[in-house]
Design a protein around this motif. Structure first.
Motif, PDB file in Angstrom:
ATOM      1  N   LEU A  19      -6.884  -0.339   0.048  1.00  0.00           N
ATOM      2  CA  LEU A  19      -5.680   0.583  -0.452  1.00  0.00           C
ATOM      3  C   LEU A  19      -5.381   1.676   0.817  1.00  0.00           C
ATOM      4  CD1 LEU A  19      -3.913   1.665  -2.690  1.00  0.00           C
ATOM      5  CD2 LEU A  19      -5.987   3.129  -3.414  1.00  0.00           C
ATOM      6  N   ALA A  20      -6.580   2.132   1.383  1.00  0.00           N
ATOM      7  CA  ALA A  20      -6.290   3.255   2.327  1.00  0.00           C
ATOM      8  C   ALA A  20      -5.597   2.733   3.460  1.00  0.00           C
ATOM      9  CB  ALA A  20      -7.505   3.909   2.788  1.00  0.00           C
ATOM     10  N   ASN A  21      -5.898   1.337   3.836  1.00  0.00           N
ATOM     11  CA  ASN A  21      -5.358   0.543   4.774  1.00  0.00           C
ATOM     12  C   ASN A  21      -3.664   0.626   4.667  1.00  0.00           C
ATOM     13  OD1 ASN A  21      -7.285   0.556   6.706  1.00  0.00           O
ATOM     14  ND2 ASN A  21      -8.288  -1.421   5.741  1.00  0.00           N
ATOM     15  N   CYS A  22      -3.463  -0.117   3.335  1.00  0.00           N
ATOM     16  CA  CYS A  22      -2.273  -0.140   2.725  1.00  0.00           C
ATOM     17  C   CYS A  22      -1.336   1.016   3.002  1.00  0.00           C
ATOM     18  CB  CYS A  22      -2.059  -0.566   1.280  1.00  0.00           C
ATOM     19  SG  CYS A  22      -2.678  -2.494   1.047  1.00  0.00           S
ATOM     20  N   GLN A  23      -1.966   2.216   2.562  1.00  0.00           N
ATOM     21  CA  GLN A  23      -1.228   3.592   2.290  1.00  0.00           C
ATOM     22  C   GLN A  23      -0.970   3.933   3.887  1.00  0.00           C
ATOM     23  OE1 GLN A  23      -4.316   5.737   0.310  1.00  0.00           O
ATOM     24  NE2 GLN A  23      -3.349   5.193  -1.664  1.00  0.00           N
TER      25      GLN A  23
ATOM     26  N   ALA B  36     -14.921   4.189   6.663  1.00  0.00           N
ATOM     27  CA  ALA B  36     -13.837   5.290   6.068  1.00  0.00           C
ATOM     28  C   ALA B  36     -13.977   6.258   7.092  1.00  0.00           C
ATOM     29  CB  ALA B  36     -14.021   5.391   4.589  1.00  0.00           C
ATOM     30  N   HIS B  37     -15.324   6.788   7.654  1.00  0.00           N
ATOM     31  CA  HIS B  37     -15.487   7.671   8.494  1.00  0.00           C
ATOM     32  C   HIS B  37     -14.737   7.644   9.602  1.00  0.00           C
ATOM     33  CE1 HIS B  37     -18.370  10.467   6.327  1.00  0.00           C
ATOM     34  NE2 HIS B  37     -19.157   9.236   5.992  1.00  0.00           N
ATOM     35  N   ASP B  38     -14.945   6.255  10.244  1.00  0.00           N
ATOM     36  CA  ASP B  38     -14.035   5.886  11.464  1.00  0.00           C
ATOM     37  C   ASP B  38     -12.624   6.243  11.137  1.00  0.00           C
ATOM     38  OD1 ASP B  38     -16.696   5.149  12.666  1.00  0.00           O
ATOM     39  OD2 ASP B  38     -16.331   3.065  12.095  1.00  0.00           O
ATOM     40  N   ARG B  39     -12.212   5.781  10.093  1.00  0.00           N
ATOM     41  CA  ARG B  39     -10.645   5.959   9.974  1.00  0.00           C
ATOM     42  C   ARG B  39     -10.188   7.420   9.955  1.00  0.00           C
ATOM     43  NH1 ARG B  39     -11.139   1.027  10.053  1.00  0.00           N
ATOM     44  NH2 ARG B  39      -9.859  -0.661   8.830  1.00  0.00           N
TER      45      ARG B  39
ATOM     46  N   ALA C  31       0.122  -5.189  -2.201  1.00  0.00           N
ATOM     47  CA  ALA C  31      -1.337  -5.351  -2.211  1.00  0.00           C
ATOM     48  C   ALA C  31      -2.019  -4.060  -2.415  1.00  0.00           C
ATOM     49  CB  ALA C  31      -1.600  -5.205  -0.351  1.00  0.00           C
ATOM     50  N   ALA C  32      -1.476  -2.849  -2.233  1.00  0.00           N
ATOM     51  CA  ALA C  32      -1.986  -1.701  -2.875  1.00  0.00           C
ATOM     52  C   ALA C  32      -2.210  -1.551  -4.296  1.00  0.00           C
ATOM     53  CB  ALA C  32      -1.192  -0.418  -2.413  1.00  0.00           C
ATOM     54  N   ALA C  33      -0.954  -2.206  -4.845  1.00  0.00           N
ATOM     55  CA  ALA C  33      -1.247  -2.338  -6.373  1.00  0.00           C
ATOM     56  C   ALA C  33      -2.351  -3.325  -6.953  1.00  0.00           C
ATOM     57  CB  ALA C  33       0.331  -3.034  -6.953  1.00  0.00           C
ATOM     58  N   ALA C  34      -2.428  -4.364  -5.943  1.00  0.00           N
ATOM     59  CA  ALA C  34      -3.643  -5.325  -6.473  1.00  0.00           C
ATOM     60  C   ALA C  34      -5.025  -4.288  -6.103  1.00  0.00           C
ATOM     61  CB  ALA C  34      -3.539  -6.337  -5.608  1.00  0.00           C
ATOM     62  N   PHE C  35      -5.229  -3.850  -5.162  1.00  0.00           N
ATOM     63  CA  PHE C  35      -6.296  -3.011  -4.801  1.00  0.00           C
ATOM     64  C   PHE C  35      -6.670  -1.649  -6.097  1.00  0.00           C
ATOM     65  CE2 PHE C  35      -5.921  -4.318  -0.262  1.00  0.00           C
ATOM     66  CZ  PHE C  35      -6.959  -5.195  -0.347  1.00  0.00           C
ATOM     67  N   GLN C  36      -5.384  -1.256  -6.559  1.00  0.00           N
ATOM     68  CA  GLN C  36      -5.483   0.007  -7.465  1.00  0.00           C
ATOM     69  C   GLN C  36      -6.029  -0.683  -8.725  1.00  0.00           C
ATOM     70  OE1 GLN C  36      -5.563   3.063  -7.734  1.00  0.00           O
ATOM     71  NE2 GLN C  36      -4.156   3.904  -6.360  1.00  0.00           N
ATOM     72  N   ASP C  37      -5.450  -1.926  -9.103  1.00  0.00           N
ATOM     73  CA  ASP C  37      -5.636  -2.441 -10.416  1.00  0.00           C
ATOM     74  C   ASP C  37      -7.353  -2.955 -10.438  1.00  0.00           C
ATOM     75  OD1 ASP C  37      -5.679  -4.294 -12.690  1.00  0.00           O
ATOM     76  OD2 ASP C  37      -5.196  -5.948 -11.810  1.00  0.00           O
TER      77      ASP C  37
ATOM     78  N   ALA D 277      -3.671   8.336   2.143  1.00  0.00           N
ATOM     79  CA  ALA D 277      -4.731   7.786   2.735  1.00  0.00           C
ATOM     80  C   ALA D 277      -6.107   8.128   2.896  1.00  0.00           C
ATOM     81  CB  ALA D 277      -4.272   7.075   4.049  1.00  0.00           C
ATOM     82  N   ARG D 278      -5.853   9.576   3.493  1.00  0.00           N
ATOM     83  CA  ARG D 278      -7.001  10.413   3.873  1.00  0.00           C
ATOM     84  C   ARG D 278      -7.692  10.822   2.469  1.00  0.00           C
ATOM     85  NH1 ARG D 278      -4.587  13.908   6.347  1.00  0.00           N
ATOM     86  NH2 ARG D 278      -5.232  13.472   8.578  1.00  0.00           N
ATOM     87  N   VAL D 279      -7.111  11.242   1.445  1.00  0.00           N
ATOM     88  CA  VAL D 279      -7.556  11.417   0.000  1.00  0.00           C
ATOM     89  C   VAL D 279      -8.801  10.144  -0.355  1.00  0.00           C
ATOM     90  CG1 VAL D 279      -7.335  11.679  -2.253  1.00  0.00           C
ATOM     91  CG2 VAL D 279      -6.114  13.046  -0.450  1.00  0.00           C
ATOM     92  N   THR D 280      -7.734   9.122  -0.311  1.00  0.00           N
ATOM     93  CA  THR D 280      -8.490   7.828  -0.534  1.00  0.00           C
ATOM     94  C   THR D 280      -9.835   7.559   0.058  1.00  0.00           C
ATOM     95  OG1 THR D 280      -6.261   6.685  -1.353  1.00  0.00           O
ATOM     96  CG2 THR D 280      -8.168   5.451  -1.065  1.00  0.00           C
ATOM     97  N   LEU D 281      -9.883   7.616   1.269  1.00  0.00           N
ATOM     98  CA  LEU D 281     -11.022   7.487   2.198  1.00  0.00           C
ATOM     99  C   LEU D 281     -12.225   8.654   1.802  1.00  0.00           C
ATOM    100  CD1 LEU D 281      -9.288   6.881   5.763  1.00  0.00           C
ATOM    101  CD2 LEU D 281     -10.464   5.212   4.267  1.00  0.00           C
ATOM    102  N   GLN D 282     -11.581   9.890   1.735  1.00  0.00           N
ATOM    103  CA  GLN D 282     -12.632  10.931   1.262  1.00  0.00           C
ATOM    104  C   GLN D 282     -13.337  10.420  -0.014  1.00  0.00           C
ATOM    105  OE1 GLN D 282     -10.192  14.286   1.403  1.00  0.00           O
ATOM    106  NE2 GLN D 282     -10.464  14.723   3.707  1.00  0.00           N
ATOM    107  N   ARG D 283     -12.467   9.910  -1.022  1.00  0.00           N
ATOM    108  CA  ARG D 283     -12.946   9.593  -2.449  1.00  0.00           C
ATOM    109  C   ARG D 283     -13.964   8.493  -2.123  1.00  0.00           C
ATOM    110  NH1 ARG D 283     -10.448   6.926  -7.017  1.00  0.00           N
ATOM    111  NH2 ARG D 283      -8.372   6.570  -5.601  1.00  0.00           N
ATOM    112  N   LEU D 284     -13.675   7.639  -1.297  1.00  0.00           N
ATOM    113  CA  LEU D 284     -14.540   6.355  -1.111  1.00  0.00           C
ATOM    114  C   LEU D 284     -15.971   6.882  -0.566  1.00  0.00           C
ATOM    115  CD1 LEU D 284     -15.552   3.592  -0.459  1.00  0.00           C
ATOM    116  CD2 LEU D 284     -13.936   3.833   1.707  1.00  0.00           C
ATOM    117  N   ILE D 285     -16.043   7.714   0.511  1.00  0.00           N
ATOM    118  CA  ILE D 285     -17.227   7.996   1.062  1.00  0.00           C
ATOM    119  C   ILE D 285     -18.066   8.970   0.121  1.00  0.00           C
ATOM    120  CG2 ILE D 285     -18.058   9.844   2.587  1.00  0.00           C
ATOM    121  CD1 ILE D 285     -15.738   8.968   4.481  1.00  0.00           C
TER     122      ILE D 285
END
Length: 259
Positions: free
Chosen positions: A218-222, A251-254, A194-200, A231-239
């Motif tokens: 992706l963060a949830n998969c991580q 992402a803030h809640d996570r 799933a993480a690979a699909a999201f990364q793609d 996962a924290r880095v992914t969430l921060q980049r998302l925000i």
């Protein structure tokens, strides 16, 4: 010879009487002749009048005959015209029926052709707020895979989304198909796949509408793989990259729960 006076007077009287009788006869004969001449003229006039009447009657009979013949000819012409008009009307009805039949066949052919071409004609769809033209089969394949996913058949949905991505590499549905493929794999707890699909999706289509949601997925998969720092880095980049998105709010809640 010397006449006797008595005898001479008698003779004179007899001669005068004879002369008078002769003159009277002559007068009667003239009158008779005059009457005879008048009767002949009358007869001739009557005969001439009779001839004129007979000629007039003959002329009238001839004219009547000619008029009857003319009326008969006219009647025949009218009958012929009526027959021709009836034939023309019949031909017109036939032509009209043939034309209607031909039009009906043409319409049926056009309808059948439209039905055969319908699966090949592009249809307009809206994806991410934008309009696109896609093939009917393309649209049907994506909607079928999405319906399978929503029915909870994640394995079948995975197969269908993978087939769609391979068959329609330039489809405007590609972003959504990769996103839902990641979710189908996540639903099977195949977190790395799933993480690979999201990364793609994130790398191949960074401007796609589903990218913020794919980053959250992706963060949830991580997190499921216990890769908390990643996962924290992914969430921060998302925000940072998509601060106004609903995925950024999640992402803030996570992140708050990770502290």
């Amino acid at each position: 010879m010397t006449l006797k006076p008595f005898a001479s007077g008698a003779r004179l009287r007899r001669a005068a009487g004879a002369l008078a009788l002769g003159l009277g006869g002559l007068a009667w004969t003239g009158a008779a002749h005059a009457d005879l001449f008048a009767d002949n003229d009358a007869r001739r006039a009557i005969l001439q009048l009779r001839q004129e009447v007979a000629q007039l009657q003959a002329d009238q009979q001839s004219q009547v005959k000619q008029l009857r013949n003319s009326l008969l000819d006219l009647s025949n012409q009218i009958t012929q015209l009526q027959s021709e008009i009836a034939q023309l009307r019949g031909q017109q009805d036939t032509n009209t029926q043939q034309l209607n039949t031909a039009l009906a066949k043409m319409q049926a052919s056009q309808s059948a052709l439209s039905q055969r071409l319908a699966p090949l004609e592009p249809v307009q769809v809206q994806i991410g707020g934008k309009n696109y033209n896609v093939q009917p089969a393309e649209k049907a394949a994506f909607e079928q895979a999405l319906s399978t996913f929503r029915g909870g058949q994640f394995a079948n949905a995975t197969t269908q989304f993978q087939a769609f991505i391979a068959q329609y590499p330039t489809s405007p549905y590609q972003g959504d198909a990769k996103y839902w493929l990641g979710n189908s794999l996540f639903g099977q707890q195949r977190y790395r796949d799933a993480a690979a699909a999201f990364q793609d999706l994130i790398q191949s289509q960074p401007d796609a509408q589903r990218v913020p949601e794919a980053m959250l997925g992706l963060a949830n998969c991580q997190l499921e793989l216990r890769e908390v720092k990643t996962a924290r880095v992914t969430l921060q980049r998302l925000i940072k990259n998509y601060p106004q998105s609903e995925a950024a709010a999640a992402a803030h809640d996570r992140l708050a729960k990770l502290k």
